[in-house]
Scaffold this active site. Structure first.
Site, mmCIF file in Angstrom:
data_model
loop_
_atom_site.group_PDB
_atom_site.id
_atom_site.type_symbol
_atom_site.label_atom_id
_atom_site.label_comp_id
_atom_site.label_asym_id
_atom_site.label_seq_id
_atom_site.Cartn_x
_atom_site.Cartn_y
_atom_site.Cartn_z
ATOM 1 N N SER A 173 0.825 -1.220 0.000
ATOM 2 C CA SER A 173 0.000 0.000 0.000
ATOM 3 C C SER A 173 0.859 1.270 0.000
ATOM 4 O O SER A 173 1.834 1.377 0.751
ATOM 5 C CB SER A 173 -0.912 0.006 1.232
ATOM 6 O OG SER A 173 -1.591 1.244 1.292
ATOM 7 N N LEU A 174 0.455 2.224 -0.820
ATOM 8 C CA LEU A 174 1.155 3.512 -0.876
ATOM 9 C C LEU A 174 0.515 4.521 0.080
ATOM 10 O O LEU A 174 0.992 5.641 0.226
ATOM 11 C CB LEU A 174 1.125 4.057 -2.304
ATOM 12 C CG LEU A 174 1.842 3.174 -3.339
ATOM 13 C CD1 LEU A 174 1.637 3.710 -4.742
ATOM 14 C CD2 LEU A 174 3.319 3.075 -3.020
ATOM 15 N N LYS A 183 -12.812 -5.447 3.014
ATOM 16 C CA LYS A 183 -13.730 -4.345 2.704
ATOM 17 C C LYS A 183 -15.208 -4.680 2.971
ATOM 18 O O LYS A 183 -15.999 -3.794 3.270
ATOM 19 C CB LYS A 183 -13.558 -3.898 1.247
ATOM 20 C CG LYS A 183 -12.278 -3.118 0.997
ATOM 21 C CD LYS A 183 -12.223 -2.590 -0.420
ATOM 22 C CE LYS A 183 -10.945 -1.799 -0.640
ATOM 23 N NZ LYS A 183 -10.920 -1.103 -1.921
ATOM 24 N N ASP A 201 -13.601 5.017 -2.574
ATOM 25 C CA ASP A 201 -13.023 4.534 -3.837
ATOM 26 C C ASP A 201 -13.779 5.107 -5.038
ATOM 27 O O ASP A 201 -13.174 5.657 -5.963
ATOM 28 C CB ASP A 201 -13.076 3.002 -3.911
ATOM 29 C CG ASP A 201 -11.996 2.336 -3.084
ATOM 30 O OD1 ASP A 201 -10.900 2.911 -2.942
ATOM 31 O OD2 ASP A 201 -12.251 1.224 -2.579
ATOM 32 N N GLY A 251 -16.609 -6.186 -10.823
ATOM 33 C CA GLY A 251 -16.039 -6.572 -9.535
ATOM 34 C C GLY A 251 -16.253 -5.459 -8.507
ATOM 35 O O GLY A 251 -17.087 -4.563 -8.694
ATOM 36 N N ASN A 261 -19.392 -7.359 -18.700
ATOM 37 C CA ASN A 261 -18.490 -8.199 -17.903
ATOM 38 C C ASN A 261 -18.379 -9.579 -18.521
ATOM 39 O O ASN A 261 -19.311 -10.041 -19.183
ATOM 40 C CB ASN A 261 -19.035 -8.331 -16.470
ATOM 41 C CG ASN A 261 -17.984 -8.844 -15.498
ATOM 42 O OD1 ASN A 261 -16.814 -8.460 -15.580
ATOM 43 N ND2 ASN A 261 -18.379 -9.714 -14.578
ATOM 44 N N VAL A 280 -21.580 -12.074 -17.308
ATOM 45 C CA VAL A 280 -22.586 -11.013 -17.473
ATOM 46 C C VAL A 280 -23.606 -11.006 -16.329
ATOM 47 O O VAL A 280 -24.166 -9.954 -15.981
ATOM 48 C CB VAL A 280 -23.249 -11.118 -18.871
ATOM 49 C CG1 VAL A 280 -24.239 -12.257 -18.926
ATOM 50 C CG2 VAL A 280 -23.869 -9.799 -19.289
ATOM 51 N N LYS A 285 -23.051 -11.072 -13.272
ATOM 52 C CA LYS A 285 -22.613 -10.156 -12.194
ATOM 53 C C LYS A 285 -23.008 -8.721 -12.529
ATOM 54 O O LYS A 285 -23.372 -7.942 -11.638
ATOM 55 C CB LYS A 285 -21.096 -10.237 -12.015
ATOM 56 C CG LYS A 285 -20.633 -11.427 -11.227
ATOM 57 C CD LYS A 285 -19.208 -11.147 -10.735
ATOM 58 C CE LYS A 285 -18.428 -12.404 -10.533
ATOM 59 N NZ LYS A 285 -16.981 -12.169 -10.433
ATOM 60 N N ILE A 339 -8.591 2.007 -14.554
ATOM 61 C CA ILE A 339 -8.278 2.266 -13.135
ATOM 62 C C ILE A 339 -7.000 1.565 -12.675
ATOM 63 O O ILE A 339 -6.562 1.756 -11.545
ATOM 64 C CB ILE A 339 -9.461 1.958 -12.193
ATOM 65 C CG1 ILE A 339 -9.777 0.466 -12.174
ATOM 66 C CG2 ILE A 339 -10.679 2.786 -12.573
ATOM 67 C CD1 ILE A 339 -10.697 0.102 -10.999
ATOM 68 N N GLY A 355 -5.181 4.917 -13.498
ATOM 69 C CA GLY A 355 -5.788 4.794 -12.165
ATOM 70 C C GLY A 355 -5.121 5.599 -11.058
ATOM 71 O O GLY A 355 -5.560 5.535 -9.898
HETATM 72 P P1 NAP Z 1 -12.412 -7.954 -8.528
HETATM 73 O O1 NAP Z 1 -13.521 -7.630 -7.612
HETATM 74 O O2 NAP Z 1 -11.684 -9.255 -8.358
HETATM 75 O O3 NAP Z 1 -13.006 -7.907 -10.046
HETATM 76 C C1 NAP Z 1 -12.216 -8.335 -11.134
HETATM 77 C C2 NAP Z 1 -12.909 -7.984 -12.453
HETATM 78 O O4 NAP Z 1 -12.005 -8.353 -13.527
HETATM 79 C C3 NAP Z 1 -14.211 -8.760 -12.716
HETATM 80 O O5 NAP Z 1 -15.078 -7.983 -13.490
HETATM 81 C C4 NAP Z 1 -13.683 -9.955 -13.530
HETATM 82 O O6 NAP Z 1 -14.656 -10.571 -14.362
HETATM 83 C C5 NAP Z 1 -12.653 -9.282 -14.401
HETATM 84 N N1 NAP Z 1 -11.685 -10.225 -14.934
HETATM 85 C C6 NAP Z 1 -10.709 -10.887 -14.242
HETATM 86 N N2 NAP Z 1 -10.035 -11.695 -15.079
HETATM 87 C C7 NAP Z 1 -10.602 -11.544 -16.314
HETATM 88 C C8 NAP Z 1 -10.346 -12.118 -17.596
HETATM 89 N N3 NAP Z 1 -9.357 -13.016 -17.780
HETATM 90 N N4 NAP Z 1 -11.109 -11.713 -18.645
HETATM 91 C C9 NAP Z 1 -12.098 -10.815 -18.479
HETATM 92 N N5 NAP Z 1 -12.404 -10.228 -17.282
HETATM 93 C C10 NAP Z 1 -11.656 -10.602 -16.214
HETATM 94 O O7 NAP Z 1 -11.292 -6.832 -8.516
HETATM 95 P P2 NAP Z 1 -11.465 -5.270 -8.176
HETATM 96 O O8 NAP Z 1 -11.242 -5.052 -6.735
HETATM 97 O O9 NAP Z 1 -12.716 -4.779 -8.789
HETATM 98 O O10 NAP Z 1 -10.168 -4.663 -8.917
HETATM 99 C C11 NAP Z 1 -10.093 -4.667 -10.325
HETATM 100 C C12 NAP Z 1 -8.886 -3.838 -10.801
HETATM 101 O O11 NAP Z 1 -9.033 -2.496 -10.372
HETATM 102 C C13 NAP Z 1 -7.533 -4.303 -10.277
HETATM 103 O O12 NAP Z 1 -6.631 -4.222 -11.350
HETATM 104 C C14 NAP Z 1 -7.173 -3.284 -9.223
HETATM 105 O O13 NAP Z 1 -5.777 -3.104 -9.097
HETATM 106 C C15 NAP Z 1 -7.821 -2.035 -9.777
HETATM 107 N N6 NAP Z 1 -8.177 -1.055 -8.721
HETATM 108 C C16 NAP Z 1 -7.649 0.201 -8.821
HETATM 109 C C17 NAP Z 1 -7.973 1.144 -7.854
HETATM 110 C C18 NAP Z 1 -7.373 2.534 -7.917
HETATM 111 O O14 NAP Z 1 -7.444 3.237 -6.912
HETATM 112 N N7 NAP Z 1 -6.860 2.977 -9.047
HETATM 113 C C19 NAP Z 1 -8.846 0.809 -6.803
HETATM 114 C C20 NAP Z 1 -9.390 -0.478 -6.759
HETATM 115 C C21 NAP Z 1 -9.048 -1.413 -7.736
HETATM 116 P P3 NAP Z 1 -15.553 -11.806 -13.802
HETATM 117 O O15 NAP Z 1 -16.618 -11.170 -12.945
HETATM 118 O O16 NAP Z 1 -16.082 -12.435 -15.030
HETATM 119 O O17 NAP Z 1 -14.629 -12.689 -13.009
#
Ligand code: NAP
Length: 277
Positions: A15-16, A66, A102, A129, A151, A154, A156, A219, A242
């Site tokens: 974490s940063l 969370k 967020d 997600g 997604n 779909v 979800k 993001i 992001g």
């Molecule tokens: P999460 O709840 O695990 O959701 C993951 C998402 O990615 C789901 O929609 C999933 O689809 C999809 N996915 C994963 N593998 C895939 C694949 N091979 N092909 C197509 N879709 C795929 O994760 P999250 O917490 O939402 O985080 C998602 C991303 O956002 C991460 O990269 C994280 O680092 C980034 N993030 C950035 C910030 C920021 O402050 N910039 C904050 C939070 C998160 P399915 O539902 O079909 O599995």
């Protein structure tokens, strides 16, 4: 004695937030300290109780806590309730109150980099997600009426739309359907994990039909320029990674804890230095 803040997660070393917040406490001469606490899932309840009795003034919550932290708090802000996740806790007297910064962090970054008034815009969210959920409900809360979600799974996306009581015309799409309709959106937000680590160089969808005037956000902040953003830029779109979301979720948390707005530029530099930007 310094006021104590922190972040709980497992793992938490990446974490940063400690660097972002401690720098601002120091620069703004706020007598406070922010510490990373690695807390295992099975220790969460006792950790929250411990933080309460030790007088912790506020903390961030990251993966995997969370959702699990919610029943352990005294109150939950309505937006965090809708999102179904808490990333920021504020001490109010003897109560711990849970918020989600967020999604609004994303909205603030979007407003700063693109436009203040988003209400008339038409959005596509790629992914369903946790991050997508925070962004979807936060965009609804600032009046964006048309937000489609696509997604890989779909169902979800359908569940997310069904759980929204807002007056919205949102549709759940497959990734292939979204590719076909890409030209209809004025902004597109990539929230899947595709583009980082083992999937670096990949994009979850093709942007062949993207509108050249669209604003496109990914993001993911490391790498700072995903394949998805590269494709968007080639189509002539304005893009954003992001970093802004990460920084502004921290800015909003800092404001809730201290009532003071920290220096956004300084906090951004902490993140860009880390990712080599
Ligand atoms: P999460 O709840 O695990 O959701 C993951 C998402 O990615 C789901 O929609 C999933 O689809 C999809 N996915 C994963 N593998 C895939 C694949 N091979 N092909 C197509 N879709 C795929 O994760 P999250 O917490 O939402 O985080 C998602 C991303 O956002 C991460 O990269 C994280 O680092 C980034 N993030 C950035 C910030 C920021 O402050 N910039 C904050 C939070 C998160 P399915 O539902 O079909 O599995």
């Amino acid at each position: 004695m310094k006021k104590l803040y922190g972040i709980i997660g497992d793992p938490v070393h990446q974490s940063l937030s400690p660097q972002m917040h401690n720098q601002e406490f120091e620069k703004l001469r706020i007598h406070a300290y922010y510490h990373p606490f690695r807390i295992a899932k099975e220790d969460l309840a006792v950790a929250i109780k411990g933080m309460k009795v030790m007088g912790v003034q506020g903390f961030n919550v990251t993966v995997p806590h969370k959702l699990a932290v919610m029943p352990l708090l005294d109150e939950i802000d309505p937006l965090a309730q809708k999102i179904g996740a808490v990333n920021t806790v504020v001490r109010k007297g003897e109560k711990f109150v849970g918020y989600n910064t967020d999604g609004m962090g994303f909205v603030r970054a979007l407003q700063m980099d693109w436009k203040e008034d988003l209400a008339g815009e038409s959005a596509l969210v790629i992914g369903a997600g946790g991050a997508a959920q925070a962004i979807y409900f936060s965009l609804l809360s600032v009046g964006v009426k048309h937000i489609d979600i696509c997604n890989r799974t779909v169902e979800k996306a359908e569940a997310m739309i069904d759980s929204s009581s807002s007056d919205t015309s949102s549709r759940a799409l497959t990734l292939a359907e979204a590719e076909e309709e890409m030209g209809n959106y004025s902004f597109v937000i990539q929230t899947t994990s595709i583009g980082m680590a083992s999937t670096e160089g990949k994009s979850p969808v093709s942007l062949d039909r993207l509108n050249a005037g669209a604003f496109v956000s990914d993001i993911i902040y490391n790498p700072g320029q995903t394949e998805f953003l590269k494709q968007a830029a080639l189509k002539g779109a304005k893009t954003q990674n992001g970093v802004g979301m990460l920084v502004h979720q921290g800015v909003l948390a800092f404001e809730k804890w201290t009532g003071i707005t920290p220096d956004v530029q300084r906090m951004t530099e902490v993140v860009t230095a880390h990712i080599g930007g």
